[in-house]
Design an enzyme around this catalytic site. Structure first.
Site, short mmCIF file in Angstrom:
data_model
loop_
_atom_site.label_atom_id
_atom_site.label_comp_id
_atom_site.label_asym_id
_atom_site.label_seq_id
_atom_site.Cartn_x
_atom_site.Cartn_y
_atom_site.Cartn_z
N GLY A 72 20.75 -11.54 -4.08
CA GLY A 72 20.46 -12.19 -5.36
C GLY A 72 19.61 -13.43 -5.21
O GLY A 72 18.75 -13.73 -6.04
N ARG A 84 17.03 -5.99 3.53
CA ARG A 84 15.68 -6.27 4.05
C ARG A 84 15.12 -5.05 4.79
O ARG A 84 13.96 -4.69 4.65
CB ARG A 84 15.70 -7.46 5.02
N LEU A 107 25.25 -10.78 -5.28
CA LEU A 107 24.75 -9.59 -4.59
C LEU A 107 24.45 -9.94 -3.13
O LEU A 107 23.47 -10.61 -2.83
CB LEU A 107 23.47 -9.08 -5.27
N ASP A 161 40.46 -16.14 -3.16
CA ASP A 161 39.24 -15.60 -3.74
C ASP A 161 39.51 -14.88 -5.06
O ASP A 161 38.59 -14.51 -5.78
CB ASP A 161 38.60 -14.62 -2.74
N ASN A 216 26.15 -8.68 1.11
CA ASN A 216 26.79 -7.54 1.79
C ASN A 216 27.98 -7.04 0.98
O ASN A 216 28.23 -5.85 0.89
CB ASN A 216 27.25 -7.96 3.18
P1 AMP Z 1 25.21 -12.13 2.19
O1 AMP Z 1 26.34 -11.17 2.47
O2 AMP Z 1 25.38 -12.88 0.92
O3 AMP Z 1 24.88 -13.01 3.38
O4 AMP Z 1 23.89 -11.22 1.97
C1 AMP Z 1 23.41 -10.36 2.96
C2 AMP Z 1 22.38 -9.42 2.32
O5 AMP Z 1 21.30 -10.20 1.78
C3 AMP Z 1 21.78 -8.43 3.31
O6 AMP Z 1 21.69 -7.14 2.71
C4 AMP Z 1 20.38 -9.00 3.51
O7 AMP Z 1 19.45 -8.00 3.84
C5 AMP Z 1 20.09 -9.54 2.13
N1 AMP Z 1 18.95 -10.45 2.17
C6 AMP Z 1 18.86 -11.68 2.72
N2 AMP Z 1 17.59 -12.17 2.60
C7 AMP Z 1 16.87 -11.21 1.94
C8 AMP Z 1 15.51 -11.10 1.51
N3 AMP Z 1 14.63 -12.07 1.73
N4 AMP Z 1 15.15 -9.97 0.86
C9 AMP Z 1 16.02 -8.97 0.64
N5 AMP Z 1 17.32 -9.02 1.02
C10 AMP Z 1 17.74 -10.11 1.66
#
Ligand code: AMP
Length: 307
Positions: free
Chosen positions: A231, A186, A110, A51, A112
């Site tokens: 994002g 969310r 953007l 990574d 977790n």
């Molecule tokens: P990842 O680590 O890339 O899977 O992203 C996870 C993050 O994306 C968490 O904070 C989720 O709450 C956020 N997330 C996913 N869908 C949405 C959405 N529709 N609106 C706001 N945040 C989201």
């Protein structure tokens, strides 16, 4: 040392074990997975994808800390992470927006975990993450940039151990620590507490600040690409990050932004703003396939996801 996907053998695994002190929270788990897969599927080749590899072209000023040089020499460097995601986005950009392939692009991963990367000509020039995956932007449970003096304070005045500080910085900080509610964007968007609102304010502020820093590292910006769970999906966070960036030619089209369109900037905006779903697994799968095709000579195995 590991700038390309690499076929694993006993010597490489031993070498990766030697690097464990640089990533004590991650490396042992990754190696455990490698060993378990070797045990379950004996004789099946395994390819390690790094990574950090995408960031290895950084100029020295973006690769070092202002610490005594001996520490740089022994590996205390700004490695940068989310490289597989940025590799995917830069390949996808070359396909979907070829006029931006050689441009100055800031990618905001953007989720977790959160970071930004300044890319020119498909190559990483700067990253907000550093020696560890803690630096830069605030994340779900990780702190992002924090003054080193805070760590000294925690050690000296609160007698916290390295393990306790690790737990604090990796698991209890970021959106969770600030909101006291959740690491999940969310949940925070739906909550109506002042702390949840402040956690979002801080996240947005640091992201906006970092877009400026990345644009400065590039000497300009032609495109801003949002990816990662937040994002790709959060209309609100994208809108709020962009709302005070009009001075750098960023202007969102509200309707396009609301439907997560590929291009969410207005027709006339000087800087193109895009939303692109990332796919790190595809980069890994393609790198493994190329490595297999290239035989056992790692010199010929290149991470070129769109080849
Ligand atoms: P990842 O680590 O890339 O899977 O992203 C996870 C993050 O994306 C968490 O904070 C989720 O709450 C956020 N997330 C996913 N869908 C949405 C959405 N529709 N609106 C706001 N945040 C989201």
């Amino acid at each position: 040392e590991y700038t390309q996907p690499t076929l694993l053998d006993d010597a490489v695994i031993a070498e990766l074990e030697r690097l464990t002190p640089f990533a004590p929270l991650h490396q042992p788990h990754n190696l455990a997975g490698i060993r378990a897969a070797r045990h379950a599927f004996p004789g099946v080749p395994q390819v390690a994808c790094f990574d950090t590899a995408f960031h290895r072209h950084h100029p020295w000023v973006n690769d070092t800390f202002a610490l005594p040089r001996t520490l740089y020499d022994e590996g205390v460097r700004r490695y940068g992470f989310h490289g597989l995601s940025y590799d995917y986005i830069s390949g996808a950009l070359a396909q979907q927006a070829p006029h931006l392939a050689a441009a100055n692009v800031v990618v905001a991963h953007l989720g977790n975990g959160a970071s930004m990367c300044a890319i020119r000509n498909g190559k990483s020039v700067a990253s907000s993450m550093g020696f560890s995956a803690l630096d830069g932007l605030p994340m779900g449970t990780r702190c992002g940039q924090v003054a080193p003096g805070v760590l000294l304070y925690l050690m000296d005045q609160k007698a916290m151990s390295a393990a306790e500080i690790t737990e604090l910085l990796y698991k209890k900080s970021g959106l969770l620590g600030l909101s006291g509610l959740s690491n999940d964007m969310r949940t925070l968007e739906a909550a109506d507490t002042p702390e949840a609102a402040q956690a979002i304010d801080y996240f947005v502020f640091r992201c906006r600040r970092e877009v400026g820093a990345m644009a400065a590292a590039l000497g300009g910006i032609d495109a801003l690409v949002f990816t990662g769970g937040i994002g790709e999906n959060s209309r609100l966070i994208r809108e709020r990050i962009c709302e005070r960036l009009d001075w750098m030619g960023i202007e969102l089209d509200r309707q396009r932004n609301a439907r997560n369109a590929l291009v969410i900037s207005t027709e006339l905006a000087r800087t193109t703003v895009m939303v692109m779903p990332t796919d790190e697994e595809l980069v890994i799968a393609r790198a493994a396939r190329m490595n297999m095709r290239a035989g056992r000579d790692p010199q010929h195995a290149r991470c070129a996801p769109y080849a």
